[in-house]
Structures are given as structure tokens and as C-alpha cells.
Design a protein around this motif. Structure first.
Motif, mmCIF file in Angstrom:
data_model
loop_
_atom_site.group_PDB
_atom_site.id
_atom_site.type_symbol
_atom_site.label_atom_id
_atom_site.label_comp_id
_atom_site.label_asym_id
_atom_site.label_seq_id
_atom_site.Cartn_x
_atom_site.Cartn_y
_atom_site.Cartn_z
ATOM 1 N N ARG A 174 9.871 -85.834 16.895
ATOM 2 C CA ARG A 174 9.199 -85.619 18.306
ATOM 3 C C ARG A 174 10.369 -84.970 19.190
ATOM 4 N N VAL A 175 9.897 -83.821 19.799
ATOM 5 C CA VAL A 175 10.853 -83.160 20.484
ATOM 6 C C VAL A 175 10.603 -83.959 22.010
ATOM 7 N N HIS A 176 11.779 -84.533 22.637
ATOM 8 C CA HIS A 176 11.448 -85.111 24.133
ATOM 9 C C HIS A 176 12.102 -84.119 25.031
ATOM 10 N N ASN A 177 13.025 -83.246 24.587
ATOM 11 C CA ASN A 177 13.677 -82.261 25.779
ATOM 12 C C ASN A 177 14.238 -81.051 24.821
ATOM 13 N N THR A 178 14.019 -80.036 25.175
ATOM 14 C CA THR A 178 14.735 -78.741 24.799
ATOM 15 C C THR A 178 15.093 -78.178 25.898
ATOM 16 N N SER A 179 16.419 -78.091 26.469
ATOM 17 C CA SER A 179 16.747 -77.248 27.630
ATOM 18 C C SER A 179 17.002 -75.809 27.283
ATOM 19 N N THR A 180 16.706 -75.245 28.295
ATOM 20 C CA THR A 180 16.798 -73.402 28.301
ATOM 21 C C THR A 180 18.245 -73.387 28.469
ATOM 22 N N CYS A 181 18.384 -71.907 28.009
ATOM 23 C CA CYS A 181 19.799 -71.173 28.024
ATOM 24 C C CYS A 181 19.630 -69.839 28.432
ATOM 25 N N GLY A 182 20.823 -69.392 29.123
ATOM 26 C CA GLY A 182 20.736 -67.715 29.201
ATOM 27 C C GLY A 182 20.239 -66.993 28.254
ATOM 28 N N THR A 183 20.694 -67.529 26.843
ATOM 29 C CA THR A 183 20.284 -66.911 25.785
ATOM 30 C C THR A 183 18.738 -66.632 25.265
ATOM 31 N N ASP A 184 18.176 -68.001 25.775
ATOM 32 C CA ASP A 184 16.857 -67.822 25.469
ATOM 33 C C ASP A 184 16.037 -66.733 26.591
ATOM 34 N N LEU A 185 16.507 -66.335 27.811
ATOM 35 C CA LEU A 185 16.249 -65.310 28.397
ATOM 36 C C LEU A 185 16.485 -64.050 28.029
ATOM 37 N N VAL A 189 15.779 -93.125 10.242
ATOM 38 C CA VAL A 189 14.374 -93.724 10.231
ATOM 39 C C VAL A 189 13.750 -93.592 11.367
ATOM 40 N N PRO A 190 12.372 -93.734 11.357
ATOM 41 C CA PRO A 190 11.528 -93.372 12.516
ATOM 42 C C PRO A 190 12.073 -94.362 13.763
ATOM 43 N N GLY A 191 12.005 -93.796 14.915
ATOM 44 C CA GLY A 191 12.557 -94.277 16.101
ATOM 45 C C GLY A 191 13.977 -93.907 16.469
ATOM 46 N N ASP A 192 14.877 -93.358 15.712
ATOM 47 C CA ASP A 192 16.309 -93.127 15.863
ATOM 48 C C ASP A 192 16.137 -91.833 16.833
ATOM 49 N N ARG A 193 17.102 -91.902 17.772
ATOM 50 C CA ARG A 193 17.006 -91.000 18.904
ATOM 51 C C ARG A 193 18.171 -90.139 18.643
ATOM 52 N N VAL A 194 17.942 -88.916 18.492
ATOM 53 C CA VAL A 194 18.924 -87.909 18.016
ATOM 54 C C VAL A 194 19.038 -86.468 18.705
ATOM 55 N N GLN A 195 20.140 -85.807 18.550
ATOM 56 C CA GLN A 195 20.488 -84.646 19.226
ATOM 57 C C GLN A 195 20.727 -83.746 17.716
ATOM 58 N N VAL A 196 20.324 -82.505 18.019
ATOM 59 C CA VAL A 196 20.480 -81.602 16.871
ATOM 60 C C VAL A 196 21.244 -80.443 17.110
ATOM 61 N N ILE A 197 22.501 -80.059 16.320
ATOM 62 C CA ILE A 197 23.203 -79.012 16.605
ATOM 63 C C ILE A 197 22.321 -77.553 16.587
ATOM 64 N N ASP A 232 23.328 -95.215 23.294
ATOM 65 C CA ASP A 232 22.529 -96.011 24.437
ATOM 66 C C ASP A 232 22.926 -95.454 25.695
ATOM 67 N N GLY A 233 22.132 -95.535 26.707
ATOM 68 C CA GLY A 233 22.248 -95.165 28.168
ATOM 69 C C GLY A 233 22.247 -93.668 28.348
ATOM 70 N N VAL A 234 22.220 -92.886 27.350
ATOM 71 C CA VAL A 234 22.289 -91.497 27.477
ATOM 72 C C VAL A 234 20.472 -91.162 27.535
ATOM 73 N N SER A 235 20.204 -90.337 28.285
ATOM 74 C CA SER A 235 18.611 -90.083 28.270
ATOM 75 C C SER A 235 18.565 -88.717 27.368
ATOM 76 N N TYR A 236 17.375 -88.359 26.831
ATOM 77 C CA TYR A 236 16.907 -87.407 25.950
ATOM 78 C C TYR A 236 17.233 -86.059 26.782
ATOM 79 N N ALA A 237 17.230 -86.135 28.129
ATOM 80 C CA ALA A 237 17.539 -84.710 28.718
ATOM 81 C C ALA A 237 18.755 -84.463 28.730
ATOM 82 N N GLU A 238 19.752 -85.642 29.041
ATOM 83 C CA GLU A 238 21.194 -85.348 28.997
ATOM 84 C C GLU A 238 21.654 -84.958 27.713
#
Length: 352
Positions: A30-41, A76-84, A138-144
Motif C-alpha cells: 500500500r503506497v503511503h508516499n511517492t515523492s515527485t522528481c524533476g524526471t517526472d516533469l 510480512v503484512p505491516g512491514d514499512r518499506v522503501q523501494v529502490i 522507527d521514527g522515520v515517516s513514510y514521507a521522509e
């Protein structure tokens, strides 16, 4: 669910899609945050030769595991992850030599695979097999955590250019990448960091956040002369061009100290990639010019650690939080230069 799909230059559509199901060797998040980039533009305006539309774009991804395939272990479900974003093959000569950022078989999220401008997405086996999913500390938000990917690219560039204790560093370009370069250079022990930018408004906004030792508006003064004056005529130990401008690269050669290093971090437009290089400056001053291309899975892990420990702050660089239906507004904001970092929150219903 809602997704933002790129169909053609100027044609990015928010539309309904079936919720995906992972294969046996994939995970669903479940995506919580995807930040934008100049490449998206750039993709929105011009497309990309690696994108076969329609494609869900977005590559600065953080979310929560909701399902793991039957052959997947460790998640497992519930794991908070960042994807390359950049996915090396892990098998070619460059990968075996420890240089995954220049893998000739590299694929990318949001290009070859559907990306993070979606409520749910699949992380393919290609990412899992190179250990490209990272636990968010822990302590790092999805946005960060979504900003870990661009920070990883910055880390790659500064590690390659050997930014370290006592260096005088110039960063050219005051966008989100330039801001991250300023903060990382400080974290790596630079004695002074100077920020150069043509746009006065963007310079003031960035400088107000990252507090360089000097903020130089290239539209108002000669940046080369300004850097030479600040350094007593010596020039900077490291110059990082975080701007897609040939003039920035040409100026970098003139403002670098003897035995200095230059990082050509921002690529140039493909229809105008040639600069005037004074080879004698390189020769007689013994300058070194480095390229910088993306990041590795390990750089992403290190970036999360830098954020987690507070060595590189990123939360205040995220100036806009928008829900997925406002992705076109996000692209407009990136284009206008009125933001530092814009993040998309697919599960959100309001804007900030």
C-alpha cells in the motif's frame, strides 16, 4: 483503486484500475508516499525511451507491505518499506565488480515496471533479488522515507567525488537535489558549502532552509568571480553541478581549486550534451571530473540511516503534500519552481 498513468507527452491520467495481486515471487504494498522528481516533469513533457505507455509512473516510493507471494520470505503484512528506483541486474560484469549504478541491464520502477503513483503496487522479483526493498527505521515517516531515493543518488555522487572533512564545496542548483547536496556535504564534514542558483526566488527559498555559508544568485553576479572571492582566489575543493545546464559545467571548471574535484551530477539535455571544456584547466590544475548516475540498493539503505540518525534532515524540504488526484497539480508545482519537494499521498483525501 486510483492510479496515475502516463499515456503520452502531456497526457497523464488519474483513473481507476483493478487492485493488483502479487505473483509467488513478488510483494504488494500500500503506497503511503511517492515523492515527485524533476524526471517526472520531463516524462510528462517529453516521454521517455524506456517507457512503453500506458505506465504508472513515480519512483520515490515508500509504503506498507499488505501481501507477500508464496515464495517470498522475510516480508510480512505491516512491514514499512522503501523501494529502490534503479534496479541493477546483479549478474553483469559491472555488478560483479561492485558498480551497480552503471549496470548496462538496469531497469527502473515507474519506467519498466508500474511505479508509485497508485494506491497499491507490486514490487517485482527483479527488485527483491537485488535486495532492493528496505525497512523504514522507527521514527522515520513514510514521507521522509520517500526522499531516501534522491538522497541515495546524492550520496553516490558525493562518495564518488570524495567529499569529506575540510572540503570547500560549491553546489550549483538550488532544487531538491541541490538542497540535499548542501546538507550531505555538511554531514560529511565540509568546512564551507556555497550554493549557486540562477533563480533568485528559488535560491532564497532553498537557502532559508539549508543555510549555505553563502547563497549566490548567478543571474545577478558572476558565480565564478564570487566563488574565487570567497575562497581567496583558490577556488573550491569540490564543485557539484546539480543543474541540467552546460554553462554550470563550464563554470565549474573555472571555480575549482588545484587538485579539485568536479561532479557532473545533473545530466544535460540529450539534444545538447556538448560543453566547451578548457582542457588546459584540467591539465595544469590536475582537476578530476566525475560523473554521477543514480544509486545502488546499498546507497538507499545508507540514505535511510542518514535520515534516521538526523545527520541529513529531509522533512522540512517536503513543502507540499498532495493526494493522488492532484498529481497534475504536483507536476505544475514542480514546473513552477515554487516548491522544494512535492510528495504524493495516494491514500490522502485533502491537500496541504
Amino acid at each position: 483503486m486510483k492510479v496515475a498513468r502516463f499515456y503520452a507527452p502531456g497526457d497523464l491520467r488519474v483513473e481507476d484500475a483493478d487492485e493488483p495481486a502479487p505473483g509467488p515471487d513478488e510483494i504488494k504494498i500500500r503506497v503511503h508516499n511517492t515523492s515527485t522528481c524533476g524526471t517526472d516533469l520531463k516524462i510528462f513533457r517529453h516521454g521517455h525511451h524506456h517507457i512503453d505507455p500506458p505506465r504508472v509512473i513515480g519512483h520515490e516510493i515508500a509504503g506498507e507491505v499488505v501481501e507477500a507471494g508464496s515464495d517470498v520470505s522475510g516480508w510480512v503484512p505491516g512491514d514499512r518499506v522503501q523501494v529502490i528506483a534503479a534496479i541493477p541486474c546483479g549478474e553483469c560484469r559491472q555488478c560483479r565488480r561492485g558498480f551497480p549504478t552503471i549496470c548496462p541491464n538496469q531497469l527502473s520502477m515507474g519506467y519498466h515496471f508500474d511505479g508509485g503513483f497508485a494506491e497499491y503496487m507490486i514490487v517485482p522479483h527483479r527488485v527483491l533479488r537485488v535486495d532492493g526493498v528496505n525497512r523504514i527505521p522507527d521514527g522515520v515517516s513514510y514521507a521522509e522515507a520517500s526522499v531516501a531515493e534522491p538522497l541515495a543518488c546524492v550520496l553516490n555522487g558525493q562518495t564518488f567525488a570524495r567529499v569529506g572533512d575540510g572540503d570547500v564545496v560549491v553546489v550549483v542548483g538550488a532544487g531538491p537535489i541541490g538542497c540535499l547536496h548542501v546538507r550531505l556535504a555538511r554531514a560529511r564534514g565540509a568546512s564551507a558549502v556555497y550554493l549557486v542558483e540562477l533563480n533568485r526566488r528559488r535560491l532564497d527559498m532553498a537557502a532559508g532552509l539549508v543555510k549555505p555559508d553563502a547563497a549566490i544568485c548567478g543571474a545577478e553576479v558572476d558565480p565564478v568571480a564570487a566563488i574565487l572571492e570567497l575562497t581567496g582566489g583558490d577556488g573550491a575543493d569540490v564543485v557539484i553541478t546539480a543543474a541540467a545546464a552546460g554553462k554550470a559545467q563550464e563554470d565549474a571548471l573555472k571555480m575549482t581549486a588545484r587538485r579539485g574535484r568536479i561532479s557532473f551530477f545533473g545530466g544535460l539535455p540529450k539534444d545538447n550534451p556538448i560543453i566547451a571544456c578548457d582542457s588546459n584547466l584540467v591539465h595544469y590544475r590536475e582537476l578530476t571530473i566525475y560523473g554521477a548516475n543514480g544509486s545502488s540498493p546499498e546507497h538507499n539503505r545508507q540514505a535511510l540511516e542518514l535520515i534516521s540518525t538526523g545527520k541529513v534532515r529531509v522533512d522540512d524540504l517536503i513543502t507540499h503534500h498532495l493526494p493522488l488526484p492532484e498529481v497534475l497539480r504536483a507536476i505544475d508545482i514542480v514546473s513552477s519552481g515554487e516548491a522544494i519537494k512535492v510528495t504524493i499521498e495516494p491514500g490522502a483525501t485533502g491537500a496541504a
